[in-house]
Scaffold this motif. Structure first.
Motif, PDB file in Angstrom:
ATOM      1  N   ALA A  97      70.876  49.287  52.397  1.00 17.27           N
ATOM      2  CA  ALA A  97      72.165  48.830  51.884  1.00 17.27           C
ATOM      3  C   ALA A  97      71.979  47.808  50.764  1.00 17.27           C
ATOM      4  O   ALA A  97      72.848  47.645  49.905  1.00 17.27           O
ATOM      5  CB  ALA A  97      73.001  48.233  53.006  1.00 17.27           C
ATOM      6  N   THR A  98      70.864  47.090  50.787  1.00 18.52           N
ATOM      7  CA  THR A  98      70.552  46.120  49.742  1.00 18.52           C
ATOM      8  C   THR A  98      69.126  46.360  49.249  1.00 18.52           C
ATOM      9  O   THR A  98      68.353  47.099  49.865  1.00 18.52           O
ATOM     10  CB  THR A  98      70.647  44.672  50.260  1.00 18.52           C
ATOM     11  N   VAL A  99      68.788  45.698  48.162  1.00 15.84           N
ATOM     12  CA  VAL A  99      67.442  45.822  47.607  1.00 15.84           C
ATOM     13  C   VAL A  99      66.389  45.407  48.629  1.00 15.84           C
ATOM     14  O   VAL A  99      65.385  46.099  48.826  1.00 15.84           O
ATOM     15  CB  VAL A  99      67.317  44.977  46.318  1.00 15.84           C
ATOM     16  N   GLN A 100      66.592  44.279  49.307  1.00  8.39           N
ATOM     17  CA  GLN A 100      65.589  43.830  50.273  1.00  8.39           C
ATOM     18  C   GLN A 100      65.472  44.781  51.457  1.00  8.39           C
ATOM     19  O   GLN A 100      64.377  44.982  51.998  1.00  8.39           O
ATOM     20  CB  GLN A 100      65.888  42.412  50.754  1.00  8.39           C
ATOM     21  N   ASP A 101      66.598  45.400  51.866  1.00  9.30           N
ATOM     22  CA  ASP A 101      66.543  46.381  52.951  1.00  9.30           C
ATOM     23  C   ASP A 101      65.691  47.579  52.553  1.00  9.30           C
ATOM     24  O   ASP A 101      64.930  48.123  53.368  1.00  9.30           O
ATOM     25  CB  ASP A 101      67.956  46.865  53.314  1.00  9.30           C
ATOM     26  N   ASP A 102      65.826  47.971  51.302  1.00  9.17           N
ATOM     27  CA  ASP A 102      65.082  49.139  50.840  1.00  9.17           C
ATOM     28  C   ASP A 102      63.584  48.844  50.788  1.00  9.17           C
ATOM     29  O   ASP A 102      62.767  49.673  51.200  1.00  9.17           O
ATOM     30  CB  ASP A 102      65.588  49.558  49.459  1.00  9.17           C
ATOM     31  N   VAL A 103      63.227  47.666  50.292  1.00 14.59           N
ATOM     32  CA  VAL A 103      61.810  47.294  50.226  1.00 14.59           C
ATOM     33  C   VAL A 103      61.232  47.155  51.635  1.00 14.59           C
ATOM     34  O   VAL A 103      60.062  47.473  51.876  1.00 14.59           O
ATOM     35  CB  VAL A 103      61.628  45.989  49.428  1.00 14.59           C
ATOM     36  N   ALA A 104      62.061  46.722  52.577  1.00 10.03           N
ATOM     37  CA  ALA A 104      61.600  46.508  53.956  1.00 10.03           C
ATOM     38  C   ALA A 104      61.414  47.812  54.727  1.00 10.03           C
ATOM     39  O   ALA A 104      60.643  47.855  55.699  1.00 10.03           O
ATOM     40  CB  ALA A 104      62.586  45.620  54.710  1.00 10.03           C
ATOM     41  N   PHE A 105      62.082  48.876  54.308  1.00  9.66           N
ATOM     42  CA  PHE A 105      62.138  50.106  55.099  1.00  9.66           C
ATOM     43  C   PHE A 105      60.757  50.659  55.445  1.00  9.66           C
ATOM     44  O   PHE A 105      60.444  50.950  56.600  1.00  9.66           O
ATOM     45  CB  PHE A 105      62.961  51.167  54.350  1.00  9.66           C
ATOM     46  N   ILE A 151      59.393  50.989  42.813  1.00 11.14           N
ATOM     47  CA  ILE A 151      57.975  50.615  42.715  1.00 11.14           C
ATOM     48  C   ILE A 151      57.657  49.496  43.701  1.00 11.14           C
ATOM     49  O   ILE A 151      56.632  49.517  44.387  1.00 11.14           O
ATOM     50  CB  ILE A 151      57.628  50.203  41.278  1.00 11.14           C
ATOM     51  N   ALA A 152      58.552  48.500  43.795  1.00  2.04           N
ATOM     52  CA  ALA A 152      58.349  47.400  44.745  1.00  2.04           C
ATOM     53  C   ALA A 152      58.283  47.922  46.177  1.00  2.04           C
ATOM     54  O   ALA A 152      57.470  47.461  46.982  1.00  2.04           O
ATOM     55  CB  ALA A 152      59.471  46.374  44.607  1.00  2.04           C
ATOM     56  N   SER A 153      59.132  48.891  46.506  1.00  2.00           N
ATOM     57  CA  SER A 153      59.160  49.456  47.862  1.00  2.00           C
ATOM     58  C   SER A 153      57.841  50.127  48.208  1.00  2.00           C
ATOM     59  O   SER A 153      57.360  50.046  49.341  1.00  2.00           O
ATOM     60  CB  SER A 153      60.304  50.471  47.983  1.00  2.00           C
TER      61      SER A 153
END
Length: 279
Positions: A97-105, A151-153
């Motif tokens: 739902a957010t950028v940090q959620d996506d990187v955390a997935f 890329i960060a993810s």
């Protein structure tokens, strides 16, 4: 010599037994901290190579290994921890739902402790210049920003191999340049094996080595300067050369003898300056 991170040994692949082979007896190696660009006309097999490397497909013949471990149905999940891939359309990779959620997935799926996840989210978003967008919804980002988050993810799970499969194709020239500058810095700092599959010749000239695919086979491989010196042969298989290389060829046809086969504008200007300063 150090063992390769990636090993392709006599790999052949086709999508259906009634169809022609997409890859035919392909072999190559890629080492740690090496940037290899794979180029070729549409249908030459380059994107199939990317999918094979990530275990999205499996070869019918030959063997693919990452750090000496063969890719097969039993090892594929372990292999995907070591190989990260960024596709052309970043929207296909967003799940949070957010950028940090996506990187955390990806880290959550690997059971990485919360404290370590927080650290990696901060580090990777800062590395790609997206730290201030941590709580932003992905759909509110521009194309270039989305690709940075993608890329960060991938980087957050600490892969040893990073594959960019036409990852800058949907961006404008400035966006492509910014993304590749970011990726080049990250590749050096993290000593990644980087594979870029691209039509962008500006990206290709920055690579350490180029593999040219043609009709499912390796047509040639070598340094960018070596590859692009074969202008006429490349054009015969439907590939272009960088503008500077083409311009230099025209100058030489018109009697201007350059010292080398320039790839960059600075090299061409230096050669022209040296030539005319002697006149």
């Amino acid at each position: 010599m150090a063992k390769p991170v990636i090993s392709f040994q006599n790999v052949s692949f086709r999508y259906d037994e009634n169809q022609p082979w997409v890859l035919k007896n392909v072999s190559f190696e890629i080492h740690k901290n090496e940037w290899v660009a794979i180029i070729g006309h549409n249908g030459s097999g380059k994107s199939t190579i990317a999918k094979l490397l990530n275990g999205l497909l499996f070869p019918q013949k030959g063997e693919i290994a990452i750090n000496g471990k063969p890719i097969n149905e039993e090892t594929v999940w372990d292999i995907r921890k070591e190989v990260g891939m960024v596709f052309q359309n970043p929207d296909n990779q967003f799940v949070g739902a957010t950028v940090q959620d996506d990187v955390a997935f990806g880290m959550e799926n690997r059971g990485i402790p919360r404290e370590e996840m927080e650290k990696r989210i901060d580090e990777t978003l800062q590395a790609v210049g997206m730290g201030e967008y941590r709580l932003t919804e992905p759909h509110r980002l521009s194309g270039g920003q989305k690709q940075r988050v993608a890329i960060a993810s991938v980087l957050a799970v600490s892969p040893e191999v990073l594959i960019l499969d036409e990852a800058t194709a949907m961006l404008d020239p400035r966006g492509r340049e910014e993304i590749m500058h970011t990726v080049a810095n990250l590749q050096q700092s993290k000593e990644l094996a980087l594979i870029t599959i691209t039509h962008d010749l500006h990206e290709v000239v920055q690579a350490d080595r180029v593999i040219v695919m043609n009709e499912g086979e390796i047509w040639d491989e070598g340094l960018p300067r070596e590859i692009f010196s074969k202008k006429d042969e490349l054009q015969k298989i439907g590939l272009d050369v960088p503008f500077i290389t083409a311009l230099a060829a025209e100058l030489q046809k018109n009697g201007i003898a350059l010292q080398r086969e320039p790839l960059y504008g600075e090299e061409l200007l230096e050669d022209l300056w040296t030539l005319y300063s002697k006149m």
